[in-house]
Design an enzyme around this catalytic site. Structure first.
Site, PDB file in Angstrom:
ATOM      1  N   PHE A   1       0.862  -1.189   0.000  1.00 56.61           N
ATOM      2  CA  PHE A   1       0.000   0.000   0.000  1.00 56.61           C
ATOM      3  C   PHE A   1       0.893   1.232   0.000  1.00 56.61           C
ATOM      4  O   PHE A   1       2.048   1.177   0.437  1.00 56.61           O
ATOM      5  CB  PHE A   1      -0.892  -0.004   1.262  1.00 56.61           C
ATOM      6  CG  PHE A   1      -2.370  -0.005   0.957  1.00 56.61           C
ATOM      7  CD1 PHE A   1      -2.939  -0.976   0.143  1.00 56.61           C
ATOM      8  CD2 PHE A   1      -3.209   0.944   1.534  1.00 56.61           C
ATOM      9  CE1 PHE A   1      -4.307  -0.995  -0.102  1.00 56.61           C
ATOM     10  CE2 PHE A   1      -4.582   0.931   1.294  1.00 56.61           C
ATOM     11  CZ  PHE A   1      -5.134  -0.036   0.479  1.00 56.61           C
TER      12      PHE A   1
ATOM     13  N   LEU B   1     -15.665   5.638  -3.324  1.00 52.91           N
ATOM     14  CA  LEU B   1     -14.267   5.242  -3.198  1.00 52.91           C
ATOM     15  C   LEU B   1     -13.862   4.125  -4.154  1.00 52.91           C
ATOM     16  O   LEU B   1     -14.574   3.146  -4.337  1.00 52.91           O
ATOM     17  CB  LEU B   1     -14.007   4.784  -1.757  1.00 52.91           C
ATOM     18  CG  LEU B   1     -12.542   4.632  -1.363  1.00 52.91           C
ATOM     19  CD1 LEU B   1     -11.837   5.968  -1.415  1.00 52.91           C
ATOM     20  CD2 LEU B   1     -12.448   4.038   0.031  1.00 52.91           C
TER      21      LEU B   1
ATOM     22  N   GLU C   1      -7.508   1.854  -2.612  1.00 50.29           N
ATOM     23  CA  GLU C   1      -6.075   1.908  -2.924  1.00 50.29           C
ATOM     24  C   GLU C   1      -5.529   0.513  -3.252  1.00 50.29           C
ATOM     25  O   GLU C   1      -4.464   0.381  -3.845  1.00 50.29           O
ATOM     26  CB  GLU C   1      -5.324   2.509  -1.730  1.00 50.29           C
ATOM     27  CG  GLU C   1      -3.892   2.876  -2.028  1.00 50.29           C
ATOM     28  CD  GLU C   1      -3.259   3.686  -0.902  1.00 50.29           C
ATOM     29  OE1 GLU C   1      -2.042   3.541  -0.724  1.00 50.29           O
ATOM     30  OE2 GLU C   1      -3.964   4.456  -0.228  1.00 50.29           O
TER      31      GLU C   1
ATOM     32  N   HIS D   1     -12.072  12.432   1.779  1.00 49.24           N
ATOM     33  CA  HIS D   1     -12.095  11.051   2.257  1.00 49.24           C
ATOM     34  C   HIS D   1     -11.936  10.901   3.764  1.00 49.24           C
ATOM     35  O   HIS D   1     -12.670  10.150   4.399  1.00 49.24           O
ATOM     36  CB  HIS D   1     -10.974  10.276   1.547  1.00 49.24           C
ATOM     37  CG  HIS D   1     -10.858   8.842   1.943  1.00 49.24           C
ATOM     38  ND1 HIS D   1     -11.918   7.966   1.823  1.00 49.24           N
ATOM     39  CD2 HIS D   1      -9.828   8.123   2.449  1.00 49.24           C
ATOM     40  CE1 HIS D   1     -11.529   6.760   2.243  1.00 49.24           C
ATOM     41  NE2 HIS D   1     -10.275   6.845   2.646  1.00 49.24           N
TER      42      HIS D   1
ATOM     43  N   ARG E   1      -0.924   9.271  -0.271  1.00 43.05           N
ATOM     44  CA  ARG E   1      -2.193   9.730  -0.855  1.00 43.05           C
ATOM     45  C   ARG E   1      -2.186  11.215  -1.206  1.00 43.05           C
ATOM     46  O   ARG E   1      -2.758  11.625  -2.207  1.00 43.05           O
ATOM     47  CB  ARG E   1      -3.342   9.430   0.113  1.00 43.05           C
ATOM     48  CG  ARG E   1      -3.652   7.962   0.184  1.00 43.05           C
ATOM     49  CD  ARG E   1      -4.733   7.649   1.177  1.00 43.05           C
ATOM     50  NE  ARG E   1      -5.102   6.247   1.063  1.00 43.05           N
ATOM     51  CZ  ARG E   1      -6.016   5.661   1.817  1.00 43.05           C
ATOM     52  NH1 ARG E   1      -6.640   6.362   2.746  1.00 43.05           N
ATOM     53  NH2 ARG E   1      -6.301   4.382   1.655  1.00 43.05           N
TER      54      ARG E   1
ATOM     55  N   ARG F   1      -2.531  10.682   6.506  1.00 40.92           N
ATOM     56  CA  ARG F   1      -2.646   9.290   6.922  1.00 40.92           C
ATOM     57  C   ARG F   1      -2.200   8.349   5.815  1.00 40.92           C
ATOM     58  O   ARG F   1      -2.549   8.544   4.655  1.00 40.92           O
ATOM     59  CB  ARG F   1      -4.098   8.973   7.297  1.00 40.92           C
ATOM     60  CG  ARG F   1      -4.341   7.505   7.599  1.00 40.92           C
ATOM     61  CD  ARG F   1      -5.754   7.237   8.065  1.00 40.92           C
ATOM     62  NE  ARG F   1      -6.756   7.377   7.028  1.00 40.92           N
ATOM     63  CZ  ARG F   1      -7.045   6.443   6.121  1.00 40.92           C
ATOM     64  NH1 ARG F   1      -6.362   5.308   6.081  1.00 40.92           N
ATOM     65  NH2 ARG F   1      -8.004   6.645   5.234  1.00 40.92           N
TER      66      ARG F   1
ATOM     67  N   GLN G   1      -7.854  14.727   4.280  1.00 43.70           N
ATOM     68  CA  GLN G   1      -7.272  13.910   3.217  1.00 43.70           C
ATOM     69  C   GLN G   1      -8.247  13.750   2.046  1.00 43.70           C
ATOM     70  O   GLN G   1      -9.400  13.379   2.240  1.00 43.70           O
ATOM     71  CB  GLN G   1      -6.919  12.519   3.756  1.00 43.70           C
ATOM     72  CG  GLN G   1      -6.234  11.643   2.711  1.00 43.70           C
ATOM     73  CD  GLN G   1      -5.718  10.349   3.319  1.00 43.70           C
ATOM     74  OE1 GLN G   1      -6.472   9.409   3.525  1.00 43.70           O
ATOM     75  NE2 GLN G   1      -4.435  10.311   3.623  1.00 43.70           N
TER      76      GLN G   1
ATOM     77  N   HIS H   1      -8.737  11.443  -0.923  1.00 40.66           N
ATOM     78  CA  HIS H   1      -8.290  10.168  -1.484  1.00 40.66           C
ATOM     79  C   HIS H   1      -8.104  10.378  -2.979  1.00 40.66           C
ATOM     80  O   HIS H   1      -8.941  10.987  -3.643  1.00 40.66           O
ATOM     81  CB  HIS H   1      -9.350   9.090  -1.218  1.00 40.66           C
ATOM     82  CG  HIS H   1      -8.852   7.696  -1.436  1.00 40.66           C
ATOM     83  ND1 HIS H   1      -8.564   7.203  -2.683  1.00 40.66           N
ATOM     84  CD2 HIS H   1      -8.609   6.678  -0.574  1.00 40.66           C
ATOM     85  CE1 HIS H   1      -8.150   5.942  -2.573  1.00 40.66           C
ATOM     86  NE2 HIS H   1      -8.172   5.612  -1.298  1.00 40.66           N
TER      87      HIS H   1
END
Length: 572
Positions: free
Chosen positions: A122, A251, A254, A350, A285, A385, A235, A237
């Protein structure tokens, strides 16, 4: 009016039934506390189910070289060192045990060939660290925690909205709310309250968040006297659906990039080579979101204002096995077969890195007896994050908040409920019905979302932020004059009139904090201050209600101990 009011007494009251709330409730039950859980939606429908890619924990099942030290370092670097270092340390150290616990309670993770929990790559993580269940990890986590909590015996109050925290001599005393179905009032008397109400995304027009995410818990805590922290760090996304319009913002996990998905602009260029040639699509991100936004702004975006994300170079069966939800989501909603062609994606609001300011070890806010965990609490993630850290955050700090809340309850007598506070709360909730004329809550929400989307988005300037603050002041004046029609039964306009108060509080907090941070760091990007400012990297922005107004002040980040500094110095 308060004499015959429905009232429930608990040692620990948990507001919010997502991953953090359920884990807090389970831990408090394990300590012998009597626990009530209140949620404004249905049990099992919390926004945690939208976290699809996995939960980050240094289990070392796939990459043996991984360790909590590397996870700690990745988290601090991703957060641009604004993180609460103690929270980052506890999170990295305790996440593996929380995953094993979840497994013991029945969570069915994907497996390696020798039967260990499988882990995937990730963005921002040095090693393959995300334990997953296909691309439905959050759903499995909620299912497991919910089963465990019901089996242990907590009381659940579903479709119940809390509108005010009640206090007794500066300490927490409980909460006031109403049943969404009937509109009838209910009070909860509690020695400890845990807030785990999630994020604030519904203040933006394009968001991956569901209707529940209106910042209720942060606003409840702020109104009761608690502090908010790091509110500038919202954040976006990088990959939400951009077409058709009805699904805009939903969404795209990821995990698509984690499993080898490639981003291209309308010219077919793999543009991440320009922005982060080392990590490419697996950059953090904030970087990927800004990269897509920049491509669109400079005229290289796709037809509907996004970028192409392509996993079709992988075998079709592999894609369907690893990303079953994404396959079905695009097939059903956009008539796109992701095994044969690209998805069209773009940034979507997000996640909130900021929230209620809490102590690292306990989740205790500045109000005795009030705790917070999960997305409603600040500290762990700093300025940005990393993907997968949210689900392990819920487990680690949900447990710690539940434990501390139960310990606090053991040494605290049942508080008194103040009838004056309850009467005020009733009047505030009923006011929209009593006006002969007034504002439509839906119009105010629409204007707020447009303001935040255009003026407090991915890129920010002094001028835009000041305009946003002026707009928010106008919206606050309009919100004080909301009128709703009909009865209190199933009245969505009335529900929105309550949630708008919270949305305006968190929107003002985000904008004030963004204006004060005159640098670009993590998810906060100032066009007029594009560089990092080292002096601002040593301070958190904190907000509190003083003399009825939102007041911002800076708090220095405590010095990190030498052993943790040493970890950060490794592999610079």
């Amino acid at each position: 009016m308060t004499a015959n009011l429905e009232t429930h007494d608990y040692d620990v009251l948990v507001i919010g039934a997502g991953g953090a709330g359920l884990r807090a409730a389970i831990e408090a039950l394990a300590q012998g506390a009597r626990v009530g859980v209140v949620c404004k939606s249905l049990l099992g429908k919390a926004h945690t189910v939208m976290a699809e890619g996995g939960l980050a924990a240094a289990m070392c099942n796939v990459d043996k070289a991984d360790s909590w030290r590397t996870h700690f370092r990745d988290t601090m670097r991703g957060g641009k060192f604004l993180n609460n270092w103690r929270m980052a340390q506890l999170h990295a150290q305790e996440a593996p045990d929380r995953v094993r616990e979840l497994e013991q309670w029945g969570a069915l993770f994907d497996r390696t060939s020798d039967g260990e929990i499988l882990q995937r790559a990730f963005g921002g993580h040095t090693f393959k660290r995300l334990c997953h269940v296909g691309d439905r990890t959050g759903l499995e986590m909620i299912r497991t925690l919910q089963d465990r909590g019901v089996q242990m015996g907590f009381d659940v109050f579903m479709e119940c909205t809390v509108t005010r925290l009640l206090t007794d001599g500066g300490k927490i005393a409980g909460a006031f709310g109403y049943w969404r179905e009937s509109g009838r009032f209910v009070t909860f008397r509690a020695k400890s309250v845990v807030i785990s109400t999630g994020g604030i995304g519904k203040s933006w027009k394009i968001t991956s968040n569901s209707w529940e995410c209106t910042g209720d818990g942060m606003a409840l805590a702020y109104e009761a006297g608690a502090q908010l922290q790091d509110m500038e760090f919202v954040q976006f996304h990088p990959t939400g659906m951009v077409w058709p319009p009805g699904v805009q913002g939903i969404l795209v996990t990821e995990a698509v990039r984690g499993e080898g998905g490639i981003l291209r602009n309308k010219n077919g260029e793999r543009f991440m080579e320009k922005y982060d040639p080392q990590r490419m699509e697996l950059s953090t991100r904030d970087v990927v979101a800004r990269s897509i936004y920049t491509e669109v702004r400079e005229g290289r975006g796709t037809e509907h204002g996004g970028a192409f994300l392509d996993i079709s170079h992988k075998p079709a069966e592999y894609v369907k096995k690893k990303l079953p939800s994404m396959y079905h989501q695009f097939k059903e909603l956009a008539d796109v077969d992701i095994t044969k062609g690209p998805m069209e994606v773009g940034p979507t609001c997000h996640y909130m890195m900021g929230g209620i300011r809490v102590e690292a070890d306990t989740g205790q806010s500045s109000i005795p007896g009030l705790f917070a965990a999960g997305e409603a609490a600040a500290g762990l993630h700093g300025a940005n994050r990393l993907g997968g850290n949210s689900l392990s955050d819920l487990l680690v700090f949900g447990r710690r908040a539940g434990l501390a809340a139960a310990e606090h309850a053991k040494k605290t007598p049942l508080p008194a409920l103040d009838s004056v506070q309850i009467d005020e709360a009733e009047q505030q909730v009923l006011a929209p019905f009593e006006r002969a004329t007034g504002e439509d809550p839906y119009a105010i929400q629409r204007d707020l979302q447009q303001t935040m989307q255009t003026l407090v988005g991915i890129f920010r300037t002094d001028e835009d932020l000041r305009r946003a603050l002026a707009e928010i002041e106008k919206l606050k004046a309009r919100a004080a004059n909301i009128r709703v029609e009909g009865s209190r039964l199933y009245n969505p306009g009335w529900h929105l009139s309550q949630e708008l108060g919270a949305m305006l509080i968190v929107s003002e907090a985000v904008t004030l904090s963004a204006l004060a941070r005159r640098e670009s760091r993590g998810a906060h990007s100032r066009i007029d201050f594009p560089k990092l400012d080292d002096s601002l990297g040593k301070k958190n922005n904190v907000l509190a209600k003083r003399a009825g107004a939102m007041t911002l002040f800076e708090i220095a980040i405590p010095e990190m101990p030498a052993d943790l500094k040493q970890i950060l110095a490794e592999e610079k």
